[in-house]
Design a protein around this motif. Sequence first.
Motif: not given
Length: 293
Positions: A7-10, A37-55
Amino acid sequence: MELKINNLSKTYSNGVKALQNISLEIPNGMFGLLGPNGAGKSTLMRTLATLQEADNGSATLGGIDIFKQKNELRQVLGYLPQQFGLYPKISAEVLLNHFAVLKGITNKNLRKETVHALLHKTNLYAVRKQNLSGFSGGMKQRFGIAQALLNNPKLLIVDEPTAGLDPVERNRFYNVLSELGENTVVILSTHIVEDVKEMCTNMAIINQGQVLLNGNPLKVIENIEGKVYQKTILKSELESYKKNYQVISEKLFLGKPIVHILSDSNPGNSFSAINADLEDVYFSQLFGNNKNI
């Protein structure tokens, strides 16, 4: 070891819902995350790599809580982002050695052995003394994988690694990645269907921050086998066909559009049945009317 995402959301400050309740279970091996492009893939990758926080939501790698134990995760993480910079006036060997120091390989002999082994693995040993400014795009990507493997990661994330590579370099990159999946969770994020088709035993299709489909590539192809038809039409007929059929893709051949449609029965009208492939699955999820195929 398994990566579990629950249930990961951002949502970004501009209101864009980049991730919407993403849930996936990813075992060891190559996992393809496919989407435009723009599907959310990079956001998910950055979140899993601890580079940004999930909501909201959680993610675990084996016994590691990714968001609560970031340092522990980083010790077993390899990450190749979509875009990364390199020092152009330094050789591949020197820079990889520098990265090895930063990753905690303090023993000089072990560090040299590790660096040389990875340069061999990525087919860069012969050019190890060459400055990175002279590397092609594919060579830079292979160097990126070499640095990502320095700590023998349990989770390897590669984001759009083959975009812009010619077919020869893409195949070289495939060969490097193909050796990694047995003891490592490897997530290959891409918008190129061929990447997933060639490499991955499991996959998910994501668009607008949501998982549309999740499964084994061969099995998801089986789900639409016998339902895909094609026909060569005139350009002027394209809009009419889109209104009357479930058109999932179109491409040009000798200047004329070829349309692929989904149909539970033979549509007639000179359509011919074809063998379904992963591209048909992908487009059926993005553009088909029935998302539950």
